[in-house]
Scaffold this active site. Structure first.
Site, PDB file in Angstrom:
ATOM      1  N   TRP A   1       0.932  -1.366  -0.111  1.00  0.00           N
ATOM      2  CA  TRP A   1       0.051   0.020  -0.039  1.00  0.00           C
ATOM      3  C   TRP A   1       0.857   1.409   0.015  1.00  0.00           C
ATOM      4  O   TRP A   1       0.519   2.243  -0.619  1.00  0.00           O
ATOM      5  CB  TRP A   1      -1.209  -0.144   1.051  1.00  0.00           C
TER       6      TRP A   1
ATOM      7  N   ASP B   1      -1.456   6.771   6.337  1.00  0.00           N
ATOM      8  CA  ASP B   1      -2.431   5.604   6.014  1.00  0.00           C
ATOM      9  C   ASP B   1      -2.536   4.784   7.074  1.00  0.00           C
ATOM     10  O   ASP B   1      -1.852   3.857   7.258  1.00  0.00           O
ATOM     11  CB  ASP B   1      -2.073   4.911   4.742  1.00  0.00           C
TER      12      ASP B   1
ATOM     13  N   LYS C   1     -12.131  -1.865   7.078  1.00  0.00           N
ATOM     14  CA  LYS C   1     -11.533  -2.887   7.853  1.00  0.00           C
ATOM     15  C   LYS C   1     -11.656  -2.853   9.153  1.00  0.00           C
ATOM     16  O   LYS C   1     -12.418  -3.833   9.685  1.00  0.00           O
ATOM     17  CB  LYS C   1      -9.897  -2.768   7.550  1.00  0.00           C
TER      18      LYS C   1
END
Lengths: 360, 360
Positions: free
Chosen positions: B106, B173, B197
């Site tokens: 990511w 993030d 999530k």
């Protein structure tokens, strides 16, 4: 008149009424979707169950709108407001220009964002007349990169009664009347629409665009804002708004089962007629905002003789479970938003109340 | 072991398990929220009921994370993937540069989008080691416009064990471990996280950013992509993803009622310990991907001796309702994602199965 579950008649301009049957099915499946052992809200967007949901949703939307070959159907995020910027980012080249016909508040927003991105030009506006009508013809330049319209203006309650034509790729914000009637998709290069009026819960945005138009996109755009990236990944470049897509899918199935868009149009015409007739039969007590030829089937806008009466009207309506009738501050008065899933019984109730209130 | 409603243990990397109690409440309120006479999916985002929902959701998130004064809390759309572009659009000025520490897949995506927008520089990468660890220290330049990290890498299963520090505004993030443990928000200039999530259904993105950082945003950005516009409008510049925000709000209430983030951390440590112990006790049958000091509490990644055994392991697991354990193709093997709402019983079941399978 009460609806099942003590629901009110919800005249909200969006988000808006969903079919009770859709909400019931969503409720029944919320803890375990079709034996998957989990909610749609919990499943991987890369797994078989969700892939079947999004594929089915796309297939049903294509069937409803009779989308021709050579068009992409995408499920994105950010609503029409993000489309206002994405369209020029993708299709307004340096040195080129785009044209906008503005028939209400949302068209104003669209051209504002267009101007931030490049040379966005106003080719028509109905602002001086208070946005009461849509033009029969627009003098588009054959040199424009694209032509932009808003098929139905939610705030003013005006619409284009039929698909306009343009010599250049036509881009249409169809947020507030998509699926309310058949349209000829082939006349458009790109159609976009937030889900929350006629399709499903807020958070998903439908984009339909031709491959020919798609081919013009330059490289180097932010991936999430690049239609080509989204198309290449079948709307699964990143995690999509799964629940909104799922509920939209339930709405599409129901539309297919109830006569498709011809059925939708017939119901919407009957619903709107009840309210416009109530306005026209009131001997001037209620004044419709839109000129008759441009009247929206989705948003019925009207004013009362004065502020006090308007206030009383809204209070008494709410007491009868007729909810969300206050007009937008830029137009004033009242607005009855009666999207696809709004029941005709609610229009009848409001029409009855309008007649009664005018008398008293 | 079956869960209520025949639910499986869902080890999916996201979207992921929600608390059963939250799904039950959403189910019970789905046709008529608190007597409003409509679903949260149907209500105007400008009306009192939804305004109370979003305000309460923000308040509870602030309480959970103990967000200091001088920070905005925003609910946006587009997921972390859109943040990858929004951050540099807002904070990477022409002539300046930003730095990225990349500890997994990511982070790679984040710097890629940063480079499309401007001078985004790699200050650290663990790629050569296969992304098995996070650095204890990073040599940030004091001249950078901002420093970017990924607190937990979902695919590799590595995390920063504590809040890193940086001499310049730190952007994080936090998609895959937000609310899994207490963090010191004051150490960050901007935190972003997709909902799907640890927080709620896909379609909403939480952004927490300091007013000081916000003040650096240039004018002229597309309004939907301008944090200042979103902050000024309290996340209601346009229609937000109402349902996702509502369900997140239910999740936050439940977290507050079960010990806040300290409770969350204790549960997550106990859950992860069961699985890491199963790996470490297997005498080398299972190999953990991450180095012990960087092991994620959210995504437990491990491999088996060969492909055939991996395939058999995954098949037998699925037969026991242990779902979604296949590792990402870039790492291979298995991945057990055990976010906040994943029940400890599922970790115990998996640990038991791992021991049994290794023996057989």
């Amino acid at each position: 008149m009460l609806q099942p579950y003590d629901r009110v008649f919800n005249f909200s301009a969006g988000p808006s009424t969903l079919p009770v049957e859709v909400l019931e099915q969503a409720r029944d499946e919320i803890l375990n979707w079709h034996g998957a052992g989990m909610s749609v809200m919990e499943m991987s967007h890369r797994g078989g169950p969700f892939e079947s949901i999004i594929a089915e949703t796309e297939k049903d939307l294509r069937a409803l709108l009779q989308v021709p070959e050579g068009y992409q159907v995408l499920f994105l995020q950010g609503g029409a407001s993000l489309q206002f910027s994405m369209v020029p980012m993708n299709f307004l080249p340096t040195g080129g220009f785009a044209e906008y016909a503005v028939t209400g508040s949302w068209g104003e927003k669209a051209i504002e964002s267009g101007k931030l991105a490049g040379d966005a030009r106003l080719v028509f506006t109905a602002k001086d007349g208070g946005y009461r009508s849509t033009p029969a013809q627009i003098a588009w330049s054959p040199e424009a990169a694209y032509a932009h319209i808003t098929s139905n203006e939610t705030i003013q309650g005006v619409r284009f009664p039929s698909d306009p034509v343009s010599p250049v790729p036509l881009v249409c914000d169809m947020s507030s009347d998509i699926l309310s009637r058949p349209v000829d998709v082939a006349k458009y290069a790109l159609i976009y629409a937030g889900a929350q009026k006629n399709m499903g819960p807020a958070g998903a945005t439908v984009v339909i665009l031709s491959d020919e138009f798609l081919a013009k996109i330059p490289s180097g755009l932010p991936p999430m804002l690049d239609y080509r990236v989204q198309a290449k990944n079948n709307s699964l470049y990143n995690t999509p708004p799964c629940w909104s897509i799922y509920v939209m899918g339930l709405v599409f199935k129901r539309l297919l089962a109830t006569g498709g868009l011809a059925g939708s149009q017939a119901r919407n015409e009957a619903k709107a007629k009840l309210l416009y007739d109530a306005i026209d039969a009131s001997g001037g007590f209620y004044t419709g905002h839109a000129e008759p030829a441009s009247r929206s089937l989705m948003n019925v806008t009207f004013t009362l003789p004065d502020e006090d009466l308007t206030k009383r009207f809204l209070e008494e309506a709410e007491a009868r479970k007729l909810d969300g009738l206050k007009g937008h501050r830029s137009v004033g008065g009242c607005r009855a938003s009666i999207y696809n899933a709004f029941p005709i019984e609610g229009c009848q109730s409001l029409a009855d109340f309008m007649a009664e209130f005018a008398k008293s």
